[in-house]
Design a protein around this motif. Structure first.
Motif, PDB file in Angstrom:
ATOM      1  N   LEU A   1      41.810  35.800  39.717  1.00 32.79           N
ATOM      2  CA  LEU A   1      40.710  36.584  40.268  1.00 32.79           C
ATOM      3  C   LEU A   1      41.069  38.066  40.208  1.00 32.79           C
ATOM      4  N   ASP A   2      40.225  38.851  39.544  1.00 29.50           N
ATOM      5  CA  ASP A   2      40.430  40.293  39.420  1.00 29.50           C
ATOM      6  C   ASP A   2      39.563  41.009  40.440  1.00 29.50           C
ATOM      7  N   PHE A   3      40.182  41.461  41.534  1.00 31.23           N
ATOM      8  CA  PHE A   3      39.431  42.117  42.599  1.00 31.23           C
ATOM      9  C   PHE A   3      38.901  43.490  42.188  1.00 31.23           C
ATOM     10  N   SER A   4      39.432  44.041  41.097  1.00 34.66           N
ATOM     11  CA  SER A   4      38.984  45.365  40.669  1.00 34.66           C
ATOM     12  C   SER A   4      37.664  45.325  39.912  1.00 34.66           C
ATOM     13  N   SER A   5      37.220  44.110  39.530  1.00 40.04           N
ATOM     14  CA  SER A   5      35.953  43.981  38.808  1.00 40.04           C
ATOM     15  C   SER A   5      34.859  43.502  39.746  1.00 40.04           C
ATOM     16  N   ALA A   6      33.618  43.850  39.421  1.00 39.43           N
ATOM     17  CA  ALA A   6      32.485  43.423  40.238  1.00 39.43           C
ATOM     18  C   ALA A   6      31.999  42.051  39.789  1.00 39.43           C
ATOM     19  N   PRO A   7      31.637  41.169  40.733  1.00 39.76           N
ATOM     20  CA  PRO A   7      31.103  39.850  40.350  1.00 39.76           C
ATOM     21  C   PRO A   7      29.710  39.983  39.760  1.00 39.76           C
TER      22      PRO A   7
ATOM     23  N   ALA B   1      38.341  30.481  48.992  1.00 39.87           N
ATOM     24  CA  ALA B   1      38.300  31.468  50.070  1.00 39.87           C
ATOM     25  C   ALA B   1      38.485  32.876  49.515  1.00 39.87           C
ATOM     26  N   ALA B   2      39.400  33.027  48.548  1.00 40.05           N
ATOM     27  CA  ALA B   2      39.613  34.331  47.925  1.00 40.05           C
ATOM     28  C   ALA B   2      38.378  34.774  47.140  1.00 40.05           C
ATOM     29  N   VAL B   3      37.781  33.845  46.400  1.00 40.86           N
ATOM     30  CA  VAL B   3      36.591  34.163  45.617  1.00 40.86           C
ATOM     31  C   VAL B   3      35.418  34.556  46.530  1.00 40.86           C
ATOM     32  N   LEU B   4      35.255  33.823  47.632  1.00 39.40           N
ATOM     33  CA  LEU B   4      34.161  34.146  48.552  1.00 39.40           C
ATOM     34  C   LEU B   4      34.380  35.516  49.205  1.00 39.40           C
ATOM     35  N   ALA B   5      35.625  35.841  49.532  1.00 38.56           N
ATOM     36  CA  ALA B   5      35.908  37.167  50.084  1.00 38.56           C
ATOM     37  C   ALA B   5      35.517  38.250  49.091  1.00 38.56           C
ATOM     38  N   TRP B   6      35.801  38.011  47.830  1.00 37.49           N
ATOM     39  CA  TRP B   6      35.424  38.945  46.754  1.00 37.49           C
ATOM     40  C   TRP B   6      33.904  39.080  46.650  1.00 37.49           C
ATOM     41  N   LEU B   7      33.208  37.952  46.620  1.00 39.81           N
ATOM     42  CA  LEU B   7      31.750  37.986  46.520  1.00 39.81           C
ATOM     43  C   LEU B   7      31.124  38.693  47.717  1.00 39.81           C
ATOM     44  N   GLU B   8      31.613  38.393  48.901  1.00 33.87           N
ATOM     45  CA  GLU B   8      31.033  38.964  50.110  1.00 33.87           C
ATOM     46  C   GLU B   8      31.327  40.460  50.221  1.00 33.87           C
ATOM     47  N   SER B   9      32.447  40.896  49.656  1.00 32.53           N
ATOM     48  CA  SER B   9      32.757  42.331  49.683  1.00 32.53           C
ATOM     49  C   SER B   9      31.778  43.127  48.830  1.00 32.53           C
ATOM     50  N   TYR B  10      31.119  42.440  47.880  1.00 27.97           N
ATOM     51  CA  TYR B  10      30.098  43.074  47.038  1.00 27.97           C
ATOM     52  C   TYR B  10      28.687  42.704  47.492  1.00 27.97           C
ATOM     53  N   ASP B  11      28.584  42.119  48.673  1.00 24.47           N
ATOM     54  CA  ASP B  11      27.283  41.777  49.266  1.00 24.47           C
ATOM     55  C   ASP B  11      26.463  40.828  48.400  1.00 24.47           C
ATOM     56  N   ARG B  12      27.136  39.920  47.695  1.00 22.48           N
ATOM     57  CA  ARG B  12      26.401  38.914  46.941  1.00 22.48           C
ATOM     58  C   ARG B  12      25.844  37.866  47.914  1.00 22.48           C
ATOM     59  N   VAL B  13      24.742  37.231  47.536  1.00 18.90           N
ATOM     60  CA  VAL B  13      24.147  36.174  48.347  1.00 18.90           C
ATOM     61  C   VAL B  13      24.991  34.914  48.178  1.00 18.90           C
ATOM     62  N   VAL B  14      25.561  34.436  49.289  1.00 15.72           N
ATOM     63  CA  VAL B  14      26.405  33.233  49.258  1.00 15.72           C
ATOM     64  C   VAL B  14      25.818  32.196  50.203  1.00 15.72           C
ATOM     65  N   VAL B  15      25.485  31.037  49.677  1.00 11.07           N
ATOM     66  CA  VAL B  15      25.037  29.906  50.487  1.00 11.07           C
ATOM     67  C   VAL B  15      26.266  29.085  50.841  1.00 11.07           C
ATOM     68  N   ASN B  16      26.534  28.942  52.129  1.00  7.02           N
ATOM     69  CA  ASN B  16      27.771  28.349  52.648  1.00  7.02           C
ATOM     70  C   ASN B  16      28.936  29.306  52.365  1.00  7.02           C
TER      71      ASN B  16
END
Length: 321
Positions: free
Chosen positions: A38-44, A70-85
């Motif tokens: 997982l590259d945290f420097s890139s945007a999902p 858990a790491a991937v969800l933290a990344w997605l949520e840091s970019y305010d992506r819509v996450v179900v569950n």
């Protein structure tokens, strides 16, 4: 309009959802998260992300799937992506103790439970629990690891034997046994935070209660119905199911990042309902659904289609009816 991304680690459980996506002509992509980089420097990518990572992933060789998710969800949520569950839901998926603590805040009754680490402490905890009692894994899934004991001596022999199953997180639960008037539990299914239906699950064959068609029952860990033969379907949708807990479940889901779940409960001989499991990677039984004319995966696909802008609102409403 955006794409739907499905996060999971079990291809078999996703097959019915793939069929539903195809039926509704929805654009989607699967992220199989058993391992990776997982590259945290890139945007999902833009899209709607549906997390159905399972607490039982370790039984399929995917020991660190939930941790990586858990790491991937933290990344997605840091970019305010819509996450179900979202990450809050994942935390509950992998810990029954966390589930019970969260459920209690909404006035939802759970069985008395002690958590123990180490075989000596498991036995010591059992001495504090009236018999009969059950043990279960804190992180499990499908009812795996559930055993019924009628006395502490039986448990002591079990934990000292080669048959003892250690919970993958090291935490074993000792829980009061709820005596039901008949061997069954109730599983309430929710999609988009809304109640879809409840299903009666026969437990006389054991506690491995995964409703997915691909789940197979092998050695039965804990029969609770005596020697009587099963005379009704193992899974059966309950017409007109009602319970005061339904509203409480919905508030619980809303505040804990859960959009899709199956919540299991049991009613004792006095009519008191106890909730004991929250499944955020819920599956559905096709035979039970066909008889009832209700279809969980199609409703789920339509909900995700609406959330991603690929379907109008009325499509989800019509499918969920």
């Amino acid at each position: 309009m955006s794409k739907i991304f499905v996060i999971h680690e079990n291809n078999a459980w996703v097959e019915p959802l793939r069929d539903a996506f195809k039926e509704l002509d929805l654009s989607y992509e699967e992220w199989f998260l058993d391992e990776g980089v997982l590259d945290f420097s890139s945007a999902p990518p833009e899209g709607v992300f549906y997390n159905r990572m399972s607490a039982s992933s370790h039984t399929r060789g995917h020991r660190y799937g939930p941790e990586y998710t858990a790491a991937v969800l933290a990344w997605l949520e840091s970019y305010d992506r819509v996450v179900v569950n979202d990450s809050r839901a994942l935390r509950l998926e992998v810990s029954k103790i966390a589930q019970y603590a969260a459920l209690r805040r909404y006035g939802i009754r759970t069985p008395r439970t002690l958590a123990a680490v180490g075989t000596q402490n498991i036995v010591a905890a059992a001495r504090e629990m009236p018999a009969p009692f059950i043990t279960k894994h804190n992180r499990a899934g499908k009812g795996l690891g559930v055993h019924l004991f009628h006395d502490v001596a039986s448990l002591e022999r079990y934990v000292a034997s080669p048959q003892f199953e250690q919970s993958v997180d090291g935490v074993t639960l000792i829980q009061e046994y709820i005596q039901a008037p008949e061997p069954c539990i109730t599983r309430a299914e929710f999609i988009g935070g809304k109640f879809l239906y409840a299903v009666r699950v026969d437990t006389s064959q054991g506690f491995e209660l995964c409703p997915a068609d691909v789940c197979q029952i092998g050695d039965l860990a804990c029969p609770v119905g005596g020697e009587t033969a099963v005379t009704r379907p193992r899974f059966e949708v309950i017409a007109g199911f009602q319970s005061p807990d339904l509203d409480r479940y919905q508030h619980f889901m809303q505040d804990n990042g859960i959009g899709v779940t199956g919540i299991e409960s049991i009613v004792d001989e006095h009519g008191v309902r106890y909730t004991y499991d929250v499944n955020t990677n819920t599956n559905y039984n096709s035979e039970a659904e066909q008889k009832a004319g209700l279809y969980g995966m199609r409703t789920l696909a339509a909900y995700l289609g609406r959330a991603s802008g690929q379907l109008p609102v009325r499509e989800f409403a019509a499918t969920a009816a």
